[in-house]
Enzyme design. Structure first.
Site, PDB file in Angstrom:
ATOM      1  CE  LYS A  56     -25.135  10.747 -11.019  1.00  0.00           C
ATOM      2  NZ  LYS A  56     -23.923  11.580 -10.786  1.00  0.00           N
TER       3      LYS A  56
ATOM      4  N   GLY B 263      -8.004   9.946 -19.975  1.00  0.00           N
ATOM      5  CA  GLY B 263      -9.105  10.589 -20.360  1.00  0.00           C
ATOM      6  C   GLY B 263      -9.012  12.138 -20.571  1.00  0.00           C
TER       7      GLY B 263
ATOM      8  N   GLY C 275     -11.518  14.532 -21.644  1.00  0.00           N
ATOM      9  CA  GLY C 275     -12.861  15.125 -21.709  1.00  0.00           C
ATOM     10  C   GLY C 275     -12.573  16.397 -21.166  1.00  0.00           C
TER      11      GLY C 275
ATOM     12  CB  VAL D 221     -13.175  16.411 -15.850  1.00  0.00           C
ATOM     13  CG1 VAL D 221     -12.146  16.654 -14.528  1.00  0.00           C
ATOM     14  CG2 VAL D 221     -14.644  17.082 -15.587  1.00  0.00           C
TER      15      VAL D 221
ATOM     16  CE1 TYR E 271      -6.608  18.700 -24.629  1.00  0.00           C
ATOM     17  CE2 TYR E 271      -6.767  20.955 -23.813  1.00  0.00           C
ATOM     18  CZ  TYR E 271      -6.077  20.200 -24.882  1.00  0.00           C
ATOM     19  OH  TYR E 271      -5.375  20.587 -25.533  1.00  0.00           O
TER      20      TYR E 271
END
Length: 343
Positions: free
Chosen positions: A82, A178, A180, A182, A184
């Site tokens: 990462k 949430g 966003g 993903v 939605y």
């Protein structure tokens, strides 16, 4: 600083931690390569206005370790890594900043491959790609969120099958946190499958859309934990499964797309004792990295959908083993990953 990294609670024998800076662009980035036993480390680049350098180190160590486990469980030929950029993604972005990151990745010679993440976009990755080939998730094909949502949906199907002994979402209530990209798309799939949705988000436009398109009930972001539902689907912040929320949740399944959902490892056992079936986050939300890996490796995409749908099979195995051994699903998921990447 190296002593600080080695003693950080999230340091897990990471192979390499690189601090990269470039004064003209203002780049201050940290790249963490956790494990490359299965292949080059892959994981997104997060840009965040971290309050301190220590906070950024903590985040990149934790996230890179998580990518090793996620990629291994997903059966991908890649390791975990990462990167984080310290800065405000709304005000500090410039093409030069991401070009400098590309130069830093190039110096690593392919040990780490980046992609978009929180605070970054395919457009940012295009600037990275002007300086290195070690970047994935480019252009219109770069958005991995629909595949993450698909993985969450088939994972939730597996959880419903295991816990409720049924194949249908008809009549089940999902408290989804949430909306966003993903969240939605996940909500859309749940709605089409017959689930009733109760949703929470800070974005009023997304809430209005969910009401109009899915007939969703809207609650306050903090009230989502008190909803009487069958499934809690965290798709926003991490660590929403914590001592406070565990005393409030009235659900039988947790199946959502957020990363690092357990505030501490011990919460996995709390879920087990409360009879809540937890779909380990790095298993259920692996659809996005599967998509990105296929793209980067130039693997024929005709097998990608089936690969993402195997997330459901993996979770069924995790649930069965957890029942048989009387341990949390989170423990079994960790073991499954370690069986694949540890030498």
């Amino acid at each position: 600083m190296t002593a600080f990294v080695f003693n950080e609670v999230n340091f897990d024998n990471h192979e390499q931690v690189v601090f990269a800076s470039e004064p003209k662009s203002g780049l201050r980035a940290i790249i963490a390569v956790h494990n490359t036993n299965l292949g080059p480390a892959m994981g997104g680049c997060r840009m965040w206005n971290y309050a301190t350098e220590a906070e950024a180190v903590r985040d990149v160590l934790r996230l890179s370790r998580g990518m090793t486990y996620k990629n291994a469980v997903a059966g991908l030929p890649i390791g975990g890594g990462k990167s984080v950029i310290i800065g405000n993604p709304k005000t500090d972005k410039t093409p030069a900043l991401f070009e400098a990151l590309g130069e830093a990745l190039e110096r690593l010679g392919g040990r780490y491959v980046t992609a978009e993440d929180v605070g970054t976009s395919p457009a940012d990755m295009a600037n990275v790609a002007s300086k290195t080939k070690y970047v994935a998730g480019l252009g219109d094909r770069g958005d991995p969120s629909p595949f993450t949502a698909l993985g969450c949906f088939v994972g939730a199907q597996a959880a419903v099958k295991h816990h409720f002994k049924r194949d249908s979402f008809d009549g089940l209530t999902v408290a989804l946190q949430g909306l966003g990209h993903v969240g939605y798309d996940y909500a859309r799939r749940l709605h089409e499958a017959g689930a009733k949705l109760v949703v929470a988000d800070i974005d009023q436009n997304s809430l209005k859309r969910a009401q109009e398109e899915f007939g969703a009930t809207v609650v306050d972001v903090n009230a989502i934990y008190d909803v009487d539902a069958d499934i809690y689907a965290p798709c926003a912040l991490g660590a929403t499964l914590n001592p406070d929320t565990m005393n409030r949740l009235k659900v039988k399944i947790v199946a959502g797309g957020a990363n690092n959902q357990l505030a501490t490892p011990e919460i996995g056992e709390v879920c087990r004792q409360k009879g809540i079936l937890y779909a380990p986050d790095f298993v259920i939300n692996a659809g996005g990295i599967i998509k990105v890996c296929y793209e980067y490796m130039n693997t024929p995409e005709d097998g990608m959908d089936a690969h993402v749908r195997r997330i459901g099979d993996t979770l069924s195995e995790v649930f069965a083993r957890a029942d048989a051994e009387g341990v949390p699903t989170s423990v079994i998921a960790d073991r499954l990953a370690e069986e694949r990447f540890k030498k």
